[in-house]
Scaffold this motif. Structure first.
Motif, PDB file in Angstrom:
ATOM      1  N   ILE A 198      31.332  49.014 106.103  1.00 44.16           N
ATOM      2  CA  ILE A 198      30.579  50.482 105.480  1.00 44.16           C
ATOM      3  C   ILE A 198      31.734  51.071 104.783  1.00 44.16           C
ATOM      4  O   ILE A 198      32.888  50.833 104.887  1.00 44.16           O
ATOM      5  CB  ILE A 198      30.144  51.393 106.714  1.00 44.16           C
ATOM      6  N   TYR A 199      31.320  52.071 103.852  1.00 39.85           N
ATOM      7  CA  TYR A 199      32.238  52.826 103.055  1.00 39.85           C
ATOM      8  C   TYR A 199      33.081  53.646 104.080  1.00 39.85           C
ATOM      9  O   TYR A 199      32.624  54.415 104.944  1.00 39.85           O
ATOM     10  CB  TYR A 199      31.236  53.704 102.212  1.00 39.85           C
ATOM     11  N   GLY A 200      34.343  53.796 103.847  1.00 38.89           N
ATOM     12  CA  GLY A 200      35.362  54.587 104.754  1.00 38.89           C
ATOM     13  C   GLY A 200      35.911  55.699 103.933  1.00 38.89           C
ATOM     14  O   GLY A 200      37.087  55.883 104.634  1.00 38.89           O
ATOM     15  N   GLY A 201      35.320  55.958 102.830  1.00 37.31           N
ATOM     16  CA  GLY A 201      36.252  57.055 102.161  1.00 37.31           C
ATOM     17  C   GLY A 201      37.090  56.450 100.950  1.00 37.31           C
ATOM     18  O   GLY A 201      37.124  55.167 100.918  1.00 37.31           O
ATOM     19  N   PRO A 202      37.654  57.107  99.957  1.00 36.88           N
ATOM     20  CA  PRO A 202      38.535  56.773  99.138  1.00 36.88           C
ATOM     21  C   PRO A 202      39.681  55.551  99.434  1.00 36.88           C
ATOM     22  O   PRO A 202      40.419  55.983 100.624  1.00 36.88           O
ATOM     23  CB  PRO A 202      39.272  58.114  98.426  1.00 36.88           C
ATOM     24  N   GLY A 203      39.632  54.556  98.821  1.00 32.31           N
ATOM     25  CA  GLY A 203      40.479  53.541  99.058  1.00 32.31           C
ATOM     26  C   GLY A 203      39.917  52.329 100.293  1.00 32.31           C
ATOM     27  O   GLY A 203      40.726  51.430 100.645  1.00 32.31           O
ATOM     28  N   SER A 204      38.693  52.919 100.666  1.00 35.16           N
ATOM     29  CA  SER A 204      38.171  51.924 101.892  1.00 35.16           C
ATOM     30  C   SER A 204      36.630  51.717 101.473  1.00 35.16           C
ATOM     31  O   SER A 204      35.568  52.203 101.677  1.00 35.16           O
ATOM     32  CB  SER A 204      38.142  52.686 103.053  1.00 35.16           C
ATOM     33  N   PRO A 205      36.707  50.591 100.453  1.00 39.16           N
ATOM     34  CA  PRO A 205      35.150  50.487  99.981  1.00 39.16           C
ATOM     35  C   PRO A 205      34.240  49.917 100.757  1.00 39.16           C
ATOM     36  O   PRO A 205      34.852  49.011 101.688  1.00 39.16           O
ATOM     37  CB  PRO A 205      35.674  49.571  98.381  1.00 39.16           C
ATOM     38  N   ALA A 206      32.813  50.086 100.509  1.00 43.52           N
ATOM     39  CA  ALA A 206      32.089  49.447 101.326  1.00 43.52           C
ATOM     40  C   ALA A 206      32.137  47.683 100.856  1.00 43.52           C
ATOM     41  O   ALA A 206      32.485  47.608  99.507  1.00 43.52           O
ATOM     42  CB  ALA A 206      30.565  49.912 100.780  1.00 43.52           C
ATOM     43  N   VAL A 207      31.905  46.906 101.544  1.00 48.15           N
ATOM     44  CA  VAL A 207      31.918  45.398 101.184  1.00 48.15           C
ATOM     45  C   VAL A 207      30.560  44.959 101.505  1.00 48.15           C
ATOM     46  O   VAL A 207      29.953  44.816 102.343  1.00 48.15           O
ATOM     47  CB  VAL A 207      32.987  44.739 102.102  1.00 48.15           C
ATOM     48  N   LEU A 208      29.957  44.443 100.012  1.00 44.49           N
ATOM     49  CA  LEU A 208      28.721  43.852 100.093  1.00 44.49           C
ATOM     50  C   LEU A 208      29.046  42.432 100.073  1.00 44.49           C
ATOM     51  O   LEU A 208      29.466  42.020  98.930  1.00 44.49           O
ATOM     52  CB  LEU A 208      28.019  44.338  99.199  1.00 44.49           C
ATOM     53  N   LEU A 209      28.071  41.453 100.793  1.00 45.03           N
ATOM     54  CA  LEU A 209      28.117  39.999 100.552  1.00 45.03           C
ATOM     55  C   LEU A 209      26.849  39.597  99.651  1.00 45.03           C
ATOM     56  O   LEU A 209      25.835  40.175 100.121  1.00 45.03           O
ATOM     57  CB  LEU A 209      28.075  39.128 101.867  1.00 45.03           C
ATOM     58  N   ASN A 210      27.284  38.987  98.807  1.00 46.69           N
ATOM     59  CA  ASN A 210      26.002  38.542  98.152  1.00 46.69           C
ATOM     60  C   ASN A 210      24.891  37.580  98.816  1.00 46.69           C
ATOM     61  O   ASN A 210      25.528  36.453  99.843  1.00 46.69           O
ATOM     62  CB  ASN A 210      26.369  37.848  96.822  1.00 46.69           C
ATOM     63  N   ILE A 211      23.487  37.890  98.931  1.00 43.44           N
ATOM     64  CA  ILE A 211      22.687  36.948  99.478  1.00 43.44           C
ATOM     65  C   ILE A 211      22.075  35.974  98.598  1.00 43.44           C
ATOM     66  O   ILE A 211      21.465  36.486  97.526  1.00 43.44           O
ATOM     67  CB  ILE A 211      21.629  37.705 100.181  1.00 43.44           C
ATOM     68  N   PRO A 212      22.165  34.754  98.559  1.00 39.47           N
ATOM     69  CA  PRO A 212      21.596  33.748  97.583  1.00 39.47           C
ATOM     70  C   PRO A 212      20.029  33.787  97.821  1.00 39.47           C
ATOM     71  O   PRO A 212      19.425  34.272  98.753  1.00 39.47           O
ATOM     72  CB  PRO A 212      21.727  32.382  98.180  1.00 39.47           C
ATOM     73  N   ASP A 213      19.495  33.623  96.781  1.00 35.16           N
ATOM     74  CA  ASP A 213      17.925  33.842  96.589  1.00 35.16           C
ATOM     75  C   ASP A 213      17.312  32.522  96.338  1.00 35.16           C
ATOM     76  O   ASP A 213      16.039  32.501  95.932  1.00 35.16           O
ATOM     77  CB  ASP A 213      17.725  35.078  95.430  1.00 35.16           C
ATOM     78  N   GLY A 214      18.008  31.488  96.277  1.00 34.96           N
ATOM     79  CA  GLY A 214      17.411  30.218  96.052  1.00 34.96           C
ATOM     80  C   GLY A 214      17.348  29.775  94.754  1.00 34.96           C
ATOM     81  O   GLY A 214      16.835  28.578  94.397  1.00 34.96           O
ATOM     82  N   ARG A 215      17.806  30.254  93.860  1.00 29.89           N
ATOM     83  CA  ARG A 215      17.888  30.128  92.405  1.00 29.89           C
ATOM     84  C   ARG A 215      19.170  29.614  91.866  1.00 29.89           C
ATOM     85  O   ARG A 215      19.551  29.194  90.856  1.00 29.89           O
ATOM     86  CB  ARG A 215      17.489  31.195  91.498  1.00 29.89           C
ATOM     87  N   ASP A 216      19.982  29.670  92.934  1.00 34.06           N
ATOM     88  CA  ASP A 216      21.486  29.400  92.295  1.00 34.06           C
ATOM     89  C   ASP A 216      21.990  29.990  91.096  1.00 34.06           C
ATOM     90  O   ASP A 216      22.760  29.552  90.230  1.00 34.06           O
ATOM     91  CB  ASP A 216      21.674  27.886  92.456  1.00 34.06           C
ATOM     92  N   LYS A 217      21.811  31.253  91.039  1.00 36.05           N
ATOM     93  CA  LYS A 217      22.356  32.176  89.949  1.00 36.05           C
ATOM     94  C   LYS A 217      23.288  33.196  90.359  1.00 36.05           C
ATOM     95  O   LYS A 217      22.538  34.041  91.040  1.00 36.05           O
ATOM     96  CB  LYS A 217      21.382  32.496  88.832  1.00 36.05           C
ATOM     97  N   GLY A 218      24.466  33.382  89.942  1.00 31.45           N
ATOM     98  CA  GLY A 218      24.918  34.794  90.432  1.00 31.45           C
ATOM     99  C   GLY A 218      24.567  35.856  89.637  1.00 31.45           C
ATOM    100  O   GLY A 218      24.468  35.636  88.314  1.00 31.45           O
ATOM    101  N   GLY A 219      24.386  36.913  90.289  1.00 30.20           N
ATOM    102  CA  GLY A 219      23.964  38.124  89.660  1.00 30.20           C
ATOM    103  C   GLY A 219      25.097  38.901  88.890  1.00 30.20           C
ATOM    104  O   GLY A 219      24.872  39.785  88.070  1.00 30.20           O
ATOM    105  N   PHE A 220      26.290  38.555  89.244  1.00 26.83           N
ATOM    106  CA  PHE A 220      27.608  39.361  88.805  1.00 26.83           C
ATOM    107  C   PHE A 220      28.668  38.312  88.699  1.00 26.83           C
ATOM    108  O   PHE A 220      28.743  37.490  89.193  1.00 26.83           O
ATOM    109  CB  PHE A 220      27.798  40.656  89.647  1.00 26.83           C
ATOM    110  N   LYS A 221      29.515  38.813  87.770  1.00 30.15           N
ATOM    111  CA  LYS A 221      30.952  37.863  87.621  1.00 30.15           C
ATOM    112  C   LYS A 221      32.069  38.644  88.461  1.00 30.15           C
ATOM    113  O   LYS A 221      32.459  39.711  88.061  1.00 30.15           O
ATOM    114  CB  LYS A 221      31.141  38.013  86.074  1.00 30.15           C
ATOM    115  N   ALA A 222      32.528  37.840  89.435  1.00 34.89           N
ATOM    116  CA  ALA A 222      33.553  38.157  90.233  1.00 34.89           C
ATOM    117  C   ALA A 222      34.829  38.014  89.640  1.00 34.89           C
ATOM    118  O   ALA A 222      35.076  37.397  88.515  1.00 34.89           O
ATOM    119  CB  ALA A 222      33.573  37.554  91.457  1.00 34.89           C
TER     120      ALA A 222
END
Length: 732
Positions: free
Chosen positions: A708-732
């Motif tokens: 969870i978000y912990g304030g400035p400098g402590s970002p929320a971390v979100l893990l990408n869930i595959p959707d079965g299409r094998d296409k990344g929705g963002f560029k890491a």
């Protein structure tokens, strides 16, 4: 009405009292499958008489002791469910109402032009369910099954692998022993076509979905299955298949499921792993009728070992492990194979005491060193281990092998059917031979296919290697195929169960893609998960709206437009907004675009740096413009201080090779770039995300909140869930 349109009808049932005879008359060409099957399931004894003189279209009727008649499939099923065993009419008031809704649905399953659409609806409903109501068979299932069983049109509707969820469910109901008994007695059994899919190597194969198997010697109420995990790691997806199949057959035959911890190797086993397995079983919705440990039987097994030595069926051997392995391959007898019973008992005592000499030895079954099946070439039975056991401490120094303990404990605990993956086929004869020389009851063995997934290892030894070498921090890592790993990555329990049950009890082995399970999962999360917006921090571009709001304008919108329980979120509009660099690069001056959930905007200027990256944009709102005419629909965020720091994580396979071979150098096929992070900014509402909450980030994919978000400098971390299409929705 249900009897008139979809269940093969009959007349003249004499139902006096439950302890007196019940007679049934019906046209042999139109047996009332739903009525007959429900009578079996409810425990109502029926003496059936086929009468060819009756009309095929006559309405089902039962006559009670006072000559009161009940007519129609739905009415009769309701009566049987109330008069018979509990659970057929649901477990509570709500589930009973759901059963009634399905009984009201039966007319739509009448043969004709509407059947295909009705079947498609049931297929969609069953996409994430094993049964129609609750978690066990009810008269809703039997009623719908009876309609489909009674019409040949069902075969046409499902031809070519169509409606896979309906087909899987149909085979599931048909495989119930009592239901199957009715079909075998009164009509030709239908089997929904198997699902045909392409395996990882492109070859088309039949894959699972069927539970239509005959367990040898199975009797209703007497079947006992077992799930014997070793507490040396967490349960993985292969274990999930094993336990769900064992649970299925135990419930289908109204028997028992034993959960037995196979704790025979104290060097690998930990209480932590046992606790994790208990958690995973609860997650899967499996509760054993009995929970035991192989260590409960150590004393008995050691006595059995001594008896086998005295009977000449086991001897003590000090041959080094590698030499023993080679001698077994070559069919060469050990130099100690023909030692006397007295010599063997002396060394056996050394083993029990854990002396230096004893630790140099193991015991071996005296089978056949020239047998074509090399598993029968004197396999090991007991070996020394001085590591304290997590349950028994240092009480024992000598422990049975799995191949020695399992046949014995299965027999002693009353297991009737041992379900094993086909990889154990060569060891089935060993299992039976061990039981024979021990003089214990025979246990039937049923094989099913091991679950293999591309780019994945399920060996606990290799998974432990990833942990030990620091490539993953724990067995809960979201890249791991463990139950806790894939749940952490966003897999929903109902989707996992659906995937496993869709495999059925098939013996056909194949190397499956992960796409299927993640596609099932998408169907579970998409209708309910909230929507949020992120802009990638790297290269973000400011768009100045020259006619934008003078201040901040806040509006409240649904987090999911079609799912009100997801709640609402606040959207802020202002004259300065952020866009992704990837979107800004696509834009041209004077091009009209849509700012999602706001309206259209005409881009006026595009400023780029020397490298060609966009550094600034200006534009004008055109809220009267039609979103249907724009090529680009863009996500955006207001330039305000309340935006939330986000880390988006894209997870890859831990293994670079689709199918791991025995001779592969493991280190050479490991993917060291399987965890990729990218910084982003999220809408202000994302500061309230809870750990484990699933969401869709617009145009970037599905995610689960891992931190969870912990304030400035402590970002929320979100893990990408595959959707079965094998296409990344963002560029890491």
């Amino acid at each position: 009405l249900g009897g008139q349109v979809c269940a093969a009808p009959f007349s003249g049932v004499q139902l006096l009292e439950r302890d007196k005879m019940t007679t049934t008359r019906f046209n042999p060409l139109s047996p009332p499958f739903a009525v007959l099957a429900t009578a079996k399931l409810a425990g109502v004894a029926v003496d059936s008489n086929a009468d060819a003189n009756l009309s095929k279209d006559s309405v089902p009727v039962i006559t009670l002791a006072d000559n009161f008649e009940l007519q129609g499939v739905s009415t009769i099923l309701r009566y049987f469910a109330r008069a018979g065993k509990d659970g057929l009419y649901g477990s509570d008031a709500l589930s009973a109402v759901q059963v009634d809704q399905w009984l009201d649905f039966l007319p739509q399953l009448a043969p004709g032009t509407g059947l295909a659409a009705a079947c498609a609806y049931v297929d969609s409903y069953l996409a994430l369910r094993a049964v129609l109501v609750g978690h066990t068979l009810s008269i809703a299932d039997v009623a719908v099954w009876g309609c489909l069983q009674s019409t040949m049109q069902f075969t046409v509707v499902t031809k070519g692998g169509k409606l896979p969820h309906l087909m899987r469910w149909f085979n599931f109901v048909s495989s119930n022993p009592l239901v199957a008994e009715v079909v075998a007695q009164f009509g030709k059994q239908k089997k929904a076509p198997a699902v045909v899919t392409a395996s990882a190597d492109g070859e088309k194969k039949e894959v699972g979905g069927s539970f239509n198997i005959n367990l040898e010697g199975a009797e209703m109420g007497k079947v006992v299955t077992r799930f014997p995990p070793e507490p040396s790691g967490f349960l993985h997806i292969g274990h999930a298949k094993a336990v769900l199949l064992n649970n299925y057959f135990a419930r289908a035959y109204e028997g028992k499921l034993i959960i037995r911890f196979d704790d025979t190797n104290p060097s690998k086993e930990k209480e932590e792993f046992e606790d994790a397995i208990i958690t995973d079983l609860a997650t899967l919705g499996v509760k054993g009728d009995i929970v035991t440990h192989t260590s409960d039987y150590f004393e008995d097994l050691l006595k059995m070992g001594e008896k086998l030595i005295k009977d000449g069926n086991m001897y003590v051997d000090d041959t080094p492990q590698e030499i023993m392995k080679q001698e077994r391959m070559d069919g060469i007898e050990s130099k100690m194979r023909n030692n006397t019973v007295e010599q063997n008992l002396a060394l056996w005592k050394e083993m029990l005491e854990g002396t230096k000499r004893g630790c140099e030895c193991c015991t071996r079954f005296k089978f056949d060193m020239l047998h074509n099946n090399k598993c029968l070439r004197d396999p090991a039975g007991f070996r020394c281990n001085l590591t304290p056991h997590h349950r028994t401490g240092s009480k024992y120094k000598c422990y049975p092998t799995y191949d020695c303990a399992c046949p014995y404990v299965d027999a002693i605990e009353g297991v009737t059917h041992a379900l094993r993956t086909s990889e154990y086929a060569d060891r089935d004869a060993q299992f039976q031979w061990v039981q024979k020389v021990m003089g214990v009851r025979k246990v039937h063995i049923w094989e099913y296919s091991r679950l293999n997934l591309v780019n994945t290892v399920l060996s606990k030894r290799k998974l432990q290697w990833f942990v030990d070498t620091g490539r993953v921090p724990s067995w809960r890592d979201p890249r791991f195929p463990t139950v806790q790993g894939i749940m952490r990555r966003g897999m929903q329990v109902e989707a996992l169960r659906e995937f496993i049950l869709s495999q059925g009890a098939s013996k056909n082995a194949n190397n499956m893609e992960w796409d299927k399970i993640w596609n099932i999962n998408k169907k579970a999360i998409d209708p309910v998960c909230p929507r949020h917006t992120c802009v990638m921090s790297k290269g973000k571009v400011g768009l100045t709206l020259t006619n934008g709001p003078a201040g901040l304008e806040v509006t409240v919108v649904p987090r999911h437009k079609k799912h009100a329980p997801a709640g609402n979120k606040a959207t802020t509009m202002c004259s300065q907004v952020w866009l992704d660099q990837a979107d800004a690069t696509l834009l041209q001056p004077n091009e009209e675009v849509t700012l999602m959930d706001w309206g259209n905007c005409i881009i006026r200027t595009v400023t780029k740096d020397a490298a060609g990256e966009v550094t600034a944009l200006t534009g004008e709102l055109n809220l009267a413009g039609s979103v249907k005419t724009t090529k680009y629909k863009l996500t955006w965020l207001p330039q305000i201080a309340d935006l939330v720091e986000i880390t988006l994580v894209e997870l890859g396979y831990l293994i670079n090779k689709k199918k791991v071979e025995e001779d592969d150098v493991f280190e050479d096929i490991v993917n060291d770039n399987s965890w990729l992070e990218a910084a982003a900014m999220g809408d202000a509402n994302m500061r309230s995300l809870k750990k484990g909450e699933v969401l869709q980030v617009e145009r970037k994919g599905y995610f689960i909140c891992d931190t969870i978000y912990g304030g400035p400098g402590s970002p929320a971390v979100l893990l990408n869930i595959p959707d079965g299409r094998d296409k990344g929705g963002f560029k890491a």
